[in-house]
Design a protein around this motif. Structure first.
Motif: not given
Lengths: 278, 258
Positions: A3, A10-11, B87-88, B83-84, B90, A14, A6-7
């Motif tokens: 996890e 995803l970040l 993630a944030l 996407m960001a 969670r 940005a 994945i995080r």
């Protein structure tokens, strides 16, 4: 573990944009503020000459800009507070419509609004022709335009939605129950206003003041288009990237402006957080 | 007594509305004037300045640049911002909040300073300037809005539906496209439209990073500087229709109800 990965994924985009297009350029910009312009090139150096020149040549402009931005921020925040107060407590079924108007005016027409104020306040503008037609004045008022007042009006006009929305957002958290409880305990209108409404709106007021102060202090188009000879630091910064072509100087001016306006905003807001209306 | 104070409050509210809206209303009105000045009285309504705008050789380039730039910015910031935000959302709020605040920092820097900083940076790295640099630069101030809107939506999102999809054997990607996305799609599209309207409206950052090209706001700026002809009103009205139009659709999609 998975996890976590994945995080991070995803970040990644940005964060990459934030660092590559914001932190890195600002860092480079800070570095060149210590460089020097020689003929038409920048020469790497480590000199405080640019900062010295900001102090010598632009201190008055900077002080004037901060004062004007302060007036704009105080006016905008006060008006935004009144507007949000009307939406939340006084407008009844018209509240949503008022809020809607402030949302619409927030996202549309920065340049269009400045242009509109040129046509409103100009010598042959809407206000002058209207007053002439009504016979209120005999000749056009020249003091409406090309001065600090016109700059303030225009800046307040397009910053107002930015102040209304955060203040309204924090006022929305105030429940009618709290106000009724205060009234049942004997608090008058002013008491419940100063002990409930203002403190509960503090976060929004702080955001509104900070945002409008920083943004109007850095504006350069408004003074250029409706201000005439009104000289704000933004106009001077923009000039370093246009005709004057002295980027190191422009960089030094930008950082002095950022630092001094942040300082003023922080001091003003910490004084405000001490203030208790009675 | 009650009635009187109601009237006073309503009058103040009315003054505010006039102050906020009259500049925009005037621009729209003057775009239809038949005269050569943006002033009253408007003798008759005409499409003269709209025709002049369409006939101007600079118009098509400015229009399409604006459409391409804001469209790309809308799509990119929606994808990257979502996407960001996912993630944030969670993370525990204690850790997520500083991260969101950090991503919002570019909004606290005046556009002028952002613009000249980026101009210096692109020219130092010899990055070819044009539409691509404008798009990259716009992402800086549109992303925070997308992150904030989608993050807020995900705060009251029921993750049990995603977990059941995962328990039933869906891969994370499949669970996203069949479960999460349909639920938050309207919010994402709304956020993308807000990003589009911010991008469409931007003058300052575009001006410093486009290197000679035109967008609609830059076209208006050129007109204002040259002479105050009512044609600037027509372009201004077009910008207003595009920005306010996308904002309206965005508000409707994100279920804004006051």
């Amino acid at each position: 573990m998975r996890e976590h990965r994945i995080r991070a994924l995803l970040l990644a985009p940005a964060t990459a944009i934030f660092f590559v297009l914001f932190v890195l350029p600002l860092a480079y910009f800070f570095v060149i503020s210590f460089w020097r312009k020689v003929l038409f090139a920048m020469r790497p150096d480590f000199t405080f000459v640019n900062y010295g020149q900001v102090y010598d040549q632009h201190l008055a402009t900077l002080a004037f800009t901060l004062a004007l931005a302060f007036i704009v921020a105080v006016l905008t925040t006060t008006l935004g507070f009144i507007y949000a107060y009307i939406v939340r407590f006084k407008a009844g079924r018209w509240g949503p419509a008022l809020l809607f108007i402030s949302l619409i005016t927030m996202f549309g027409g920065y340049l269009v609004k400045i242009y509109a104020w040129m046509t409103i306040l100009g010598i042959k503008g809407v206000l002058n022709t209207a007053l002439l037609a009504l016979g209120v004045i005999d000749e056009p008022l020249s003091w409406l335009y090309y001065n600090a007042g016109a700059v303030v009006v225009t800046l307040v006009n397009f910053s107002l939605p930015l102040a209304i929305l955060p203040i309204y957002a924090s006022m929305r958290g105030i429940t009618d129950i709290e106000l009724e409880a205060a009234r049942d305990l004997g608090a008058g209108g002013w008491r419940s206003f100063s002990d409930i409404v203002v403190p509960r709106s503090r976060v929004g007021i702080t955001a509104a003041f900070g945002l409008t102060f920083l943004l109007s202090g850095g504006d350069y188009l408004t003074p250029q288009l409706v201000g005439g000879k009104v000289n704000m630091i933004g106009v001077q910064i923009a000039a370093q990237f246009g005709l004057i072509f002295n980027w190191p100087m422009g960089a030094a001016m930008s950082f002095v402006t950022l630092a001094s306006s942040t300082l003023v905003a922080v001091v003003a807001l910490s004084l405000f957080s001490q203030w208790r209306p009675r | 007594m009650r009635g009187l104070s109601d009237i006073v409050w309503r009058a103040i509210g009315g003054l505010f509305v006039v102050f906020l809206l009259s500049p925009l209303v005037l621009v729209v009105l003057f775009s239809f004037t038949s005269r050569a000045q943006s002033a009253f009285p408007i003798e008759s309504l005409s499409l003269r300045w709209w025709e002049a705008m369409l006939a101007d050789p600079r118009f098509p380039g400015a229009f399409w640049n604006s459409v391409i730039i804001s469209g790309t910015v809308g799509v990119l910031s929606a994808i990257i911002g979502t996407m960001a935000a996912m993630a944030l959302a969670r993370l525990e709020p204690r850790r997520a909040r500083p991260a969101v605040a950090m991503l919002c920092l570019p909004l606290m820097v005046p556009p002028l300073v952002l613009g000249v900083t980026l101009l210096t940076f692109y020219s130092k790295t010899h990055f070819p300037m044009g539409r691509q640099t404008v798009i990259m630069s716009h992402l800086l101030f549109t992303l925070p809005f997308v992150v904030l809107v989608v993050f807020a939506r995900l705060r009251n999102f029921d993750y049990r539906v995603v977990e059941s999809a995962r328990d039933l054997g869906a891969s994370p990607l499949r669970a996203f496209f069949t479960v999460t996305l349909p639920i938050i799609r309207a919010t994402i599209v709304g956020a993308a439209l807000i990003a589009m309207s911010l991008s469409l409206d931007d003058f300052v950052i575009t001006f410093f990073t486009i290197s000679g090209g035109q967008t609609l706001p830059i076209f208006v700026f050129g007109m204002i500087r040259a002479a105050l002809t009512p044609m600037a009103n027509a372009i201004g009205t077009l910008i207003l229709v595009m920005t306010i139009g996308t904002t309206l659709i965005a508000l409707w999609l994100t279920r804004y109800r006051g």
